[in-house]
Design an enzyme around this catalytic site. Structure first.
Site, PDB file in Angstrom:
ATOM      1  N   HIS A 239      26.190  42.907  40.529  1.00 42.86           N
ATOM      2  CA  HIS A 239      26.667  43.923  39.585  1.00 42.86           C
ATOM      3  C   HIS A 239      27.295  43.238  38.387  1.00 42.86           C
ATOM      4  CE1 HIS A 239      29.221  47.665  38.612  1.00 42.86           C
ATOM      5  NE2 HIS A 239      27.937  47.958  38.357  1.00 42.86           N
ATOM      6  N   ASP A 243      32.258  50.069  37.263  1.00 40.57           N
ATOM      7  CA  ASP A 243      31.828  51.466  37.319  1.00 40.57           C
ATOM      8  C   ASP A 243      33.016  52.405  37.467  1.00 40.57           C
ATOM      9  OD1 ASP A 243      29.252  50.628  37.111  1.00 40.57           O
ATOM     10  OD2 ASP A 243      28.795  50.831  39.246  1.00 40.57           O
ATOM     11  N   HIS A 318      28.340  58.266  36.504  1.00 39.80           N
ATOM     12  CA  HIS A 318      29.449  57.302  36.330  1.00 39.80           C
ATOM     13  C   HIS A 318      29.274  56.605  34.985  1.00 39.80           C
ATOM     14  CE1 HIS A 318      26.295  54.591  37.841  1.00 39.80           C
ATOM     15  NE2 HIS A 318      26.983  53.602  37.232  1.00 39.80           N
ATOM     16  N   HIS A 320      29.161  52.992  33.302  1.00 35.14           N
ATOM     17  CA  HIS A 320      29.020  51.548  33.575  1.00 35.14           C
ATOM     18  C   HIS A 320      29.497  50.801  32.324  1.00 35.14           C
ATOM     19  CE1 HIS A 320      27.213  47.848  35.167  1.00 35.14           C
ATOM     20  NE2 HIS A 320      26.751  47.641  33.911  1.00 35.14           N
TER      21      HIS A 320
END
Length: 345
Positions: A239, A243, A318, A320
């Site tokens: 990742h 988030d 969400h 990011h």
């Protein structure tokens, strides 16, 4: 021994009584009168072995002294007895220094050996002098030994005192050095703590000022993904951002003032807006449901730039967020960057 010559005969005259009664208070018949007796050679036999002393051959002085001592005692006793019987005052007997003790008992022969020249008084004086000399020598030796002992004792005490003083000085110096070291350590620690506190205070003040200039992109959210988290759903294998899960349509605000350098579709990122700060840092807002700004637009802290959505490669609505210093391709941890700006996600 030579005999006495016969005395001429004298007419017999009866002795007259005298008033002297030898202390008996009255006249007694046994006190006289007596006829005069003149001894002759025929009437007296020589007395042998009683008072005659043979010639001394070696050690004569010691044996003659013994005989002389006995004679002196006898003479003194006889004088006392005569004084007691006659009532006359005692006669003092003096012993003159004699050239020779053995000569007192010599028979007058011509071949008598020469007597020693030491007198009795000189012998006593010499003995006393020798005893005195030995006593003085012993006392001098004793005084010398005592003086040496006292000197050694004094040296030992002086040495012990010097050692004690040196030990006390060393102990005092060590204690002073230890105290100084501890004081220096405490001062350094206090200084370090003071500097740390001052630094912390300054950082808090700086962050407080930054917090007035920076703010979080959403108000109500839940952190569902962090930077570096591994997973197959991301093309890079991990990742790359932070988030903020929130309902679709939640307002997205500018974290800091800057310029909009990109606004539109970005494939897996969905709808994306890029805000470039004055220092060159790029902030990526991804997966938006809508975009409210245009490229080249100047925005300030807290201005609305879009809304939360679920566009692109997502599993739910969400925001990011990615941070790229100086526009570099590889981003950094947004959590660390936000905290450096006084913000706590």
């Amino acid at each position: 021994m030579a005999s006495n010559r016969p005395a001429p005969e004298a007419p017999f005259v009866p002795a007259q009584r005298e008033s002297d009664t030898f202390g008996y208070g009255e006249y007694r018949t046994e006190e006289g009168p007596w006829e005069e007796w003149n001894p002759t050679e025929e009437s007296i036999r020589p007395v042998r072995g009683r008072h005659r002393v043979a010639k001394q051959r070696g050690g004569g002085l010691a044996r003659s002294s013994t005989v002389l001592g006995v004679g002196v005692i006898a003479a003194v006793g006889a004088g006392g007895m005569a004084s007691a019987h006659t009532g006359k005052p005692p006669v003092s007997i003096s012993m003159p220094d004699l050239p020779s003790v053995g000569s007192l008992f010599d028979d007058g022969s011509a071949d008598a050996p020469a007597a020693t020249t030491a007198s009795l008084s000189n012998v006593g004086t010499a003995s006393a002098s020798a005893d005195s000399d030995r006593s003085d020598a012993g006392e001098a030796l004793r005084n010398r030994i005592m003086a040496q002992a006292e000197q050694q004792q004094s040296r030992a005490e002086t040495k012990a005192t010097a050692a004690a003083v040196a030990a006390a000085d060393k102990q005092t110096a060590d204690a002073a050095a230890k105290a100084e070291k501890e004081a220096a350590a405490k001062a350094a620690d206090a200084k370090e703590k003071a500097e740390a506190a001052a630094k912390k205070q300054a950082e808090q003040e700086r962050l407080a000022e930054l917090a007035k200039q920076f703010q979080l992109p959403v108000v109500s959210y839940t952190i569902t993904g962090t930077f570096g988290q591994p997973g197959s759903m991301w093309s890079s294998g991990y990742h790359t951002g932070l988030d903020f899960a929130a309902p679709t349509g939640t307002l997205i605000k500018a974290i800091h003032g800057g310029t909009i350098t990109e606004a539109g579709w970005a494939g897996a990122y969905g709808y994306r807006t890029i805000l470039t700060l004055d220092d060159g840092t790029e902030l990526w807002f991804c997966h938006q449901s809508s975009i409210n700004v245009k490229v080249g637009q100047k925005v300030g802290t807290g201005d609305v730039i879009g809304r939360v959505g679920a566009t692109g490669n997502v599993t739910g609505p969400h925001l990011h967020l990615e941070v790229h210093p100086n526009g570099q391709a590889t981003g950094i941890d947004p959590m660390t960057w936000l905290r450096g700006k006084g913000l706590t996600p």
